[in-house]
Design an enzyme around this catalytic site. Structure first.
Site, PDB file in Angstrom:
ATOM      1  N   TRP A  16      30.835   8.817 -37.196  1.00 45.44           N
ATOM      2  CA  TRP A  16      32.345   8.445 -37.681  1.00 45.44           C
ATOM      3  C   TRP A  16      32.278   6.798 -37.961  1.00 45.44           C
ATOM      4  CZ3 TRP A  16      35.936  12.198 -38.291  1.00 45.44           C
ATOM      5  CH2 TRP A  16      37.165  11.756 -38.518  1.00 45.44           C
ATOM      6  N   HIS A  46      29.763  12.151 -30.266  1.00 44.63           N
ATOM      7  CA  HIS A  46      30.012  12.606 -31.447  1.00 44.63           C
ATOM      8  C   HIS A  46      28.871  12.529 -32.418  1.00 44.63           C
ATOM      9  CE1 HIS A  46      34.110  13.404 -29.646  1.00 44.63           C
ATOM     10  NE2 HIS A  46      33.878  12.280 -28.971  1.00 44.63           N
ATOM     11  N   HIS A  50      28.188  18.525 -32.507  1.00 45.32           N
ATOM     12  CA  HIS A  50      28.772  18.302 -31.148  1.00 45.32           C
ATOM     13  C   HIS A  50      30.112  19.212 -30.912  1.00 45.32           C
ATOM     14  CE1 HIS A  50      31.419  15.504 -33.779  1.00 45.32           C
ATOM     15  NE2 HIS A  50      32.009  15.789 -32.798  1.00 45.32           N
ATOM     16  N   ASP A  52      33.428  18.998 -28.796  1.00 45.59           N
ATOM     17  CA  ASP A  52      34.789  18.203 -28.390  1.00 45.59           C
ATOM     18  C   ASP A  52      35.356  18.831 -27.326  1.00 45.59           C
ATOM     19  OD1 ASP A  52      34.406  16.121 -30.397  1.00 45.59           O
ATOM     20  OD2 ASP A  52      36.038  16.970 -31.720  1.00 45.59           O
ATOM     21  N   HIS A  56      38.398  14.216 -24.759  1.00 41.27           N
ATOM     22  CA  HIS A  56      38.542  13.482 -26.106  1.00 41.27           C
ATOM     23  C   HIS A  56      39.821  13.139 -26.605  1.00 41.27           C
ATOM     24  CE1 HIS A  56      37.097  12.085 -30.006  1.00 41.27           C
ATOM     25  NE2 HIS A  56      37.493  13.331 -30.760  1.00 41.27           N
ATOM     26  N   HIS A 157      43.200  19.435 -32.956  1.00 43.34           N
ATOM     27  CA  HIS A 157      42.499  19.250 -31.790  1.00 43.34           C
ATOM     28  C   HIS A 157      43.317  19.621 -30.600  1.00 43.34           C
ATOM     29  CE1 HIS A 157      39.485  16.672 -33.841  1.00 43.34           C
ATOM     30  NE2 HIS A 157      38.744  16.895 -32.807  1.00 43.34           N
ATOM     31  N   GLU A 169      31.958  20.641 -34.146  1.00 43.91           N
ATOM     32  CA  GLU A 169      31.727  20.034 -35.399  1.00 43.91           C
ATOM     33  C   GLU A 169      30.689  19.295 -36.028  1.00 43.91           C
ATOM     34  OE1 GLU A 169      36.441  17.821 -34.503  1.00 43.91           O
ATOM     35  OE2 GLU A 169      34.608  16.727 -34.134  1.00 43.91           O
TER      36      GLU A 169
END
Length: 212
Positions: A16, A46, A50, A52, A56, A157, A169
């Site tokens: 990210w 992440h 991974h 979440d 998170h 989320h 994800e």
């Protein structure tokens, strides 16, 4: 058959924007006279494929070590959702969540682990709420987020976590035919982290029968 649906994880893996990229160093090396090779990692939880966890998007736990492991093991269905701008609740119409409570969405034509995608097909709040209401256990996507890339509220989320639905994800589903499988994608027992890398695999019924 075993389908490995994890991204390869290395120093060139895209993360990210602004997140910690993977760094690898060697604390011991045989070529330097040590008896063994020992690698050390610095990475975001992440990075790559991974899970979440609730922490998170919440101010307090549980950390990923405290999530129910059975959400990440069991019957799953792979849905081909390519060509859609969003993942809507109607995608669940043909799914019996009591039989396959883990739903994995293929949204992308191809996956390049070294390039972060500019856009994704996010999960709508309606889908997120419905899968929780219908006792789904897990949702997975080949995108780096179940929410839009530019989302600040992370509604999907929060709806999924509120409904007790685990999140995977950055899956790789380009080589997996749509259908039913057994998913195994356990997060690491990280007692302080919000999320965790996973090694995610899908097992076919034929593979399971051969092992019984």
């Amino acid at each position: 058959m075993i389908y490995d649906i994890s991204q390869p994880l290395g120093v060139r893996t895209a993360v990210w924007p602004g997140d910690q990229s993977l760094e690898l160093d060697w604390t011991l090396e045989r070529r330097q006279g040590d008896s063994v090779n020992v690698a050390a990692l610095r990475l975001s939880v992440h990075a790559g494929t991974h899970a979440d966890g609730p922490l998170h998007v919440r101010d307090a736990g549980p950390a990923i070590a405290g999530v129910p492991l059975d959400a990440y093991i069991g019957p799953a269905v792979v849905i081909d959702a390519r060509g859609r701008d969003t993942l809507e609740a109607s995608l669940l119409d043909a799914i019996d969540l009591s039989a396959t409570p883990r739903v994995l969405f293929r949204t992308r034509e191809a996956i390049d682990p070294e390039k972060f995608p500019g856009t994704v097909a996010p999960v709508t709040t309606e889908l997120a709420e419905r899968i929780g209401q219908e006792k789904g256990r897990l949702i997975g996507t080949d995108a780096p987020s179940v929410d839009p890339i530019d989302s600040k509220t992370l509604d999907a989320h929060k709806a999924l976590i509120r409904g007790g639905v685990a999140i995977l994800e950055n899956l790789v589903l380009t080589h997996v035919p749509p259908g039913r499988y057994t998913l195994v994608a356990l997060p690491l027992r990280l007692v302080e982290a919000d999320s965790s890398p996973v090694r995610a695999v899908l097992l076919t019924e034929r593979f399971i029968a051969a092992k019984e």
